[in-house]
Every structure is written in structure tokens, then in C-alpha cells.
Design an enzyme around this catalytic site. Structure first.
Site, PDB file in Angstrom:
ATOM      1  CG  HIS A  60       8.235  19.625 -12.500  1.00  0.00           C
ATOM      2  ND1 HIS A  60       7.349  18.706 -11.967  1.00  0.00           N
ATOM      3  CD2 HIS A  60       8.518  19.177 -13.757  1.00  0.00           C
ATOM      4  CE1 HIS A  60       7.124  17.749 -12.864  1.00  0.00           C
ATOM      5  NE2 HIS A  60       7.806  18.015 -13.962  1.00  0.00           N
ATOM      6  CG  HIS A  62       8.425  19.642 -17.287  1.00  0.00           C
ATOM      7  ND1 HIS A  62       9.222  18.574 -16.969  1.00  0.00           N
ATOM      8  CD2 HIS A  62       9.231  20.527 -17.949  1.00  0.00           C
ATOM      9  CE1 HIS A  62      10.451  18.782 -17.422  1.00  0.00           C
ATOM     10  NE2 HIS A  62      10.486  19.972 -18.014  1.00  0.00           N
ATOM     11  CG  ASP A  64       3.564  16.405 -17.603  1.00  0.00           C
ATOM     12  OD1 ASP A  64       4.362  17.349 -17.457  1.00  0.00           O
ATOM     13  OD2 ASP A  64       3.907  15.220 -17.464  1.00  0.00           O
ATOM     14  CG  HIS A  65       3.854  17.746 -13.306  1.00  0.00           C
ATOM     15  ND1 HIS A  65       3.807  16.842 -12.273  1.00  0.00           N
ATOM     16  CD2 HIS A  65       4.372  17.072 -14.370  1.00  0.00           C
ATOM     17  CE1 HIS A  65       4.291  15.672 -12.685  1.00  0.00           C
ATOM     18  NE2 HIS A  65       4.654  15.795 -13.960  1.00  0.00           N
ATOM     19  CG  HIS A 140      12.202  16.196 -13.688  1.00  0.00           C
ATOM     20  ND1 HIS A 140      12.370  15.006 -14.356  1.00  0.00           N
ATOM     21  CD2 HIS A 140      11.132  16.813 -14.269  1.00  0.00           C
ATOM     22  CE1 HIS A 140      11.448  14.928 -15.307  1.00  0.00           C
ATOM     23  NE2 HIS A 140      10.697  16.003 -15.283  1.00  0.00           N
ATOM     24  CG  ASP A 210       7.639  14.246 -13.427  1.00  0.00           C
ATOM     25  OD1 ASP A 210       6.656  13.867 -12.782  1.00  0.00           O
ATOM     26  OD2 ASP A 210       7.558  14.683 -14.581  1.00  0.00           O
ATOM     27  CG  HIS A 268       4.794  11.032 -14.159  1.00  0.00           C
ATOM     28  ND1 HIS A 268       5.827  10.881 -15.042  1.00  0.00           N
ATOM     29  CD2 HIS A 268       4.306  12.271 -14.369  1.00  0.00           C
ATOM     30  CE1 HIS A 268       5.965  11.998 -15.744  1.00  0.00           C
ATOM     31  NE2 HIS A 268       5.057  12.851 -15.356  1.00  0.00           N
TER      32      HIS A 268
END
Lengths: 301, 301
Positions: A60, A62, A64-65, A140, A210, A268
């Protein structure tokens, strides 16, 4: 099957912890899963031959990914890469990458293919003769997919002694490996089981991050050998799960149990916790074969 | 005036070297200059109070100068920042940042202002009572600006002994600090020089990266106290400068000499060189007061 954890912490990169990224080697293919900021440095640090990565799967959008994706794509170009690169991820990933390349007036030295995902159903996104990759729709705050990586069953192993005993010609070996019976010159039919051994069992790996707790994924990952499932929180912080749409270690373990997974790897982790050992302890109350990821950790299956 | 080098290497981030980013503290303001991938981790590593950064200046949109920006902006939001943040950089920087925030469905908890630059002339982009920041148009493969940071001259220092000697009332002190003469009750006029000392000299810092050799910047940075000038190559590789639009150490030193700079700091080293000491040696053949940057190095002026 080798899994290298490049980063397994939530939210922001810190001095000693990295956001999500994993390298999965399966049947000789090298798959990068998620690509938080600093992933290319993690790849170098662990001396991984990252030029062999031809497929990148992003769960996804976000930060941090995926904030490390554009840097890796640019570095591949600077290194003069020629091999095709395939990127799988949510719709929008192509626009953002191309806009950054355009603004920097930098184009890749290789073919860059985007496979944008929009389906809410599980779909096959990659398949060749040895491996299949399927999405695992997650729940998510933004559109998110996990990925199921499955080895295909290999050829049967030739029982050389038996084959030579029957004086079977070399040209039939492939047929035998593919499971065929053999009729000898004297008319006798030798069943395949007499001429072969079972192939090594095909392995599978599911990446689920996530997501909030959702049993909808259980049928997709049923009997998976190794399940990586996010566990941002411990059960003591379960009240944050609904709003942030994350899981606790106990919830991850429950999914592993319901899916009859062979092994669970937790990751995570919220950076609020000083020690991640407690995640393992908590998960094992539900699912015994639980392990914790950590940056740089290598799992061999 | 304190300059912390967070990263000073060209092209791709590596295990031990970081792409361009610097933190300049001037008159209590904290300015971030460029923001390559991993800058937020560098800020943490060097224990800098980066929540105090209110102004970020981006030279150009090549990855090694701005791929860390979106991560820092996101981290500020995750940390619950409330203070306004101003970003200065080439046109396009707003579109790319907003697109990334939109796709991640994440918005900032603070006001985020973009000051997009398009001018080919030197322009003032920031000014308050103590500091002025001006662009330095550079010549690179994409639209690029360096930045000149100038302290404003402070108030004159009161000569307390003289002021008390003349029994001057407190209410005139501000007038004296601003340079005014004083007429006493008996009609005598006391010139300001008798009542004050000179203020500390105002300092200046010029950041010039990336650029090909161009003397057009000399009038803008004339007499600057400290000049950071890119030196991607040594003179032995000068043949790469024209195509890549970078400089050698000797060219950087020539600019420092022509501009009558107080000090030269070299940076943006190509990762082809095992040792960066040779950059200093080469530059000093032209300009004696040459130093080399290095990741983590702190310069106090």
C-alpha cells in the site's frame, strides 16, 4: 526459500530500526516486498545482490512501505541496469513514480513495468513455470494487498536405479519425471511410482501487512507454510487497533491458527515498545510456532 | 553560525555515505538545505532537534537532493507537529509532495507552505529581522538554485561606562543602539561612536550544489564568509564535468578565489573515489583555506 527482513518497524525510520521491506528468494527468483525509505541501503548493508530483483510488490502507499521505491528505481538506472523491472502495487504508484522521474529529468536505462491493482478480490499477479503470486486483499486505512507466494510442485525425482534396471532409454526420462508410466519392448507397463520418488513439497509464503484483524483472508492463506502477519500492537493496546486498522500479536496468532499455517512471523512493530520479545510471548499463547522478525534477520525454510 | 553536514556524497546512498543534506543554524534559526533519502535518520543519528526546522531549501529535484523530503514531512505529521513548515524549491515540488500525501491518504497536522521557484535571476526567498536568504542560480541538468544565507547586521553594542558617565536616561538606549547621537540637557551633542561599540560582524554562508563551473555566481556570493561548493570530481576526471554538469575541486577553488570567500568547503563527492582527502589537496593549490565536508562533520563559524 529464504526470507531476509530488511525492515519490520511501523511508522518512521529511526537510527536502529527500518520501515517495512523484505527480500524473498524462491526457486531462484528474488522478490522485493515493500520498500520503505532506506531500503536500498539495507540491501547494500546485508550484501544482497539486489540487481537480481526483477519484481517488486508494494502492499500500500503509506510512506513506511514505499518511500524507498523511487530511490531504488533511480539507483538501478545509475548502475546502468538493463533487465526489465516489474512493480506491483495500488493504482497511483505509476503516476507518482513517473512524475518524480519526469521532474528530475531522469529516465530509466531499463524497461519499467507497472502492474496497478484495484481489485477487491484475490487475483494472480505473477506466474511463471515455478512460482505463482496472488494478492491477499487486506483491510487498512488505504487500499492494501498482502501477497501469497507459492512454489509450483516440481518434477518427480527419477529413481535412477529402477530406470537403469528396466534399461529404459534416456529419451523417456522427461516423460517419467512428468509422471508418465512406461511400456517396455516386451509389452509390460511399469507404473510411474516404481520409477520415481515424490518431488520436494512445494512451499508457500504469505505476507500480510498492514491490516486490521480480518478472517476473510483465512481461505486464501489456508495451509500456508510461513505466514508473516503484522502485529503493530500488543493486546494491552488493542484499543488502538480499530482506529489505526492494525493488529495485535494475539490477533495475528489467531489468524495463523485458523489458517493452519506452519509458522508465524510477527512484524510491523510500533516503535512505542522497548522490547519486541513480548510479541512472541503473547502470540505463543495462541499459536506455538510463532517467531518475531527483526531487521537483518534471515529465515530459511 | 553552525553547519552540520548530514550528507555530502553524490548519486546513491550507501551504507557509509549519505546524499546531500545540511543543517544550518544561523541567529537561532534552523535551516535544512537539501534532503536526500535518509536525511531524517541522519538528523536523529546526530541528535539534532529537527522539530525546530521551519524552513527547508531544496536546490533541485534530482533524487540525491530531495527523495528524503516526503519522509520528513510525513514524520513531522506523525510526531504531531503544529508549527508551520516552509519548503522552497523548483516548480513541481508541491505537486509531487501533495500527490504522495493524497495517495497515502495522509494529511499534515501543520500548515505546509510551498515557495516554488522559477526565476533565472537571484531573488530573495526568505527574510526576517535577522536573516536574509537569496537564491544563487546555478547551471545543472535541471533547474537548480544554490542559496545565500546572510545575517543582518545587529544593533550597536552599548558602551555602558560612557552612557552612565553622561547620565543618559534609559529611554534613549534603543536610539543609541540604532546609531543615533544624543543631545544632553546642557546642549552638548555626543556622537554615537563615543557611546557604542561596533556590533559583531554579520556572517554569510553560500550553498552551491549542483552546478557546472560558472563565474556568473561570483557577483552574488562576493565576499561570502563560507562557501560550500560542489566538487564531484578531481581534475583528473574533468572530462566528465561538461556532460554531467558538475565541477572539479580545482574549479570550486577558483570560484572561491574569484569571490574572495573567507573559507571553502568542498562536497558532493563522486563515490568513485576511495579517499576524499585528495579533494582538499587539489583545491588548496588554488585557494588555501579549503576544507572538505564529510557526513556528520560540524563547522562552527
Amino acid at each position: 526459500m529464504t526470507l531476509t527482513i530488511l525492515g519490520c518497524y511501523a511508522a518512521t525510520p529511526r537510527t536502529m530500526t527500518n520501515p517495512t521491506a523484505q527480500l524473498l528468494e524462491m526457486k531462484g527468483r528474488m522478490f522485493l516486498i515493500d520498500c520503505g525509505e532506506g531500503t536500498q541501503v539495507q540491501l547494500r548493508k546485508h550484501k544482497l545482490k539486489f540487481s537480481r530483483i526483477n519484481h517488486i510488490f508494494i502492499s500500500h502507499l503509506h510512506g513506511d512501505h514505499f518511500y524507498g521505491l523511487i530511490g531504488l528505481i533511480s539507483t538501478f538506472a545509475l548502475l546502468g541496469r538493463k533487465t526489465d523491472l516489474h512493480v506491483y502495487g495500488p493504482k497511483g504508484i505509476k503516476e507518482i513514480t513517473l512524475l518524480q522521474l519526469k521532474l528530475s529529468n531522469s529516465w530509466t536505462s531499463y524497461n519499467l513495468y507497472f502492474h496497478e491493482l484495484e481489485s477487491e478480490e484475490s487475483v494472480v499477479v505473477f506466474e511463471d513455470d515455478k512460482v505463482r503470486v496472488t494478492t491477499i486483499p487486506l483491510r487498512h486505512r488505504v487500499y492494501t494487498n498482502g501477497y501469497l507466494f507459492e512454489e509450483k510442485a516440481g518434477e518427480r525425482k527419477l529413481n535412477i536405479e529402477a530406470v537403469e534396471n528396466y534399461e529404459i532409454d534416456l529419451c523417456y526420462y522427461r516423460k517419467i519425471k512428468w509422471g508418465g508410466d512406461i511400456t517396455l519392448d516386451d509389452g509390460r507397463t511399469i507404473p510411474n511410482e516404481e520409477l520415481t520418488f515424490d518431488p520436494l513439497p512445494a512451499k508457500s509464503y504469505a505476507f500480510c501487512s498492514d491490516t486490521v484483524y480480518t478472517e476473510a483472508i483465512v481461505p486464501i492463506i489456508k495451509n500456508v507454510d510461513v505466514l508473516y502477519h503484522e502485529s503493530t500492537f500488543l493486546e494491552s493496546e488493542v484499543q488502538y487497533c480499530e482506529k489505526t486498522m492494525h493488529c495485535t500479536a494475539m490477533q495475528a496468532a489467531t489468524i495463523a491458527k485458523k489458517a493452519n499455517a506452519g509458522q508465524l512471523i510477527l512484524g510491523h512493530f510500533s516503535t512505542r515498545y522497548d522490547s519486541i520479545e513480548r510479541f512472541k510471548t503473547e502470540a505463543r499463547t495462541i499459536f506455538e510456532n510463532s517467531e518475531i522478525a527483526d531487521d537483518g534477520k534471515v529465515f530459511e525454510f
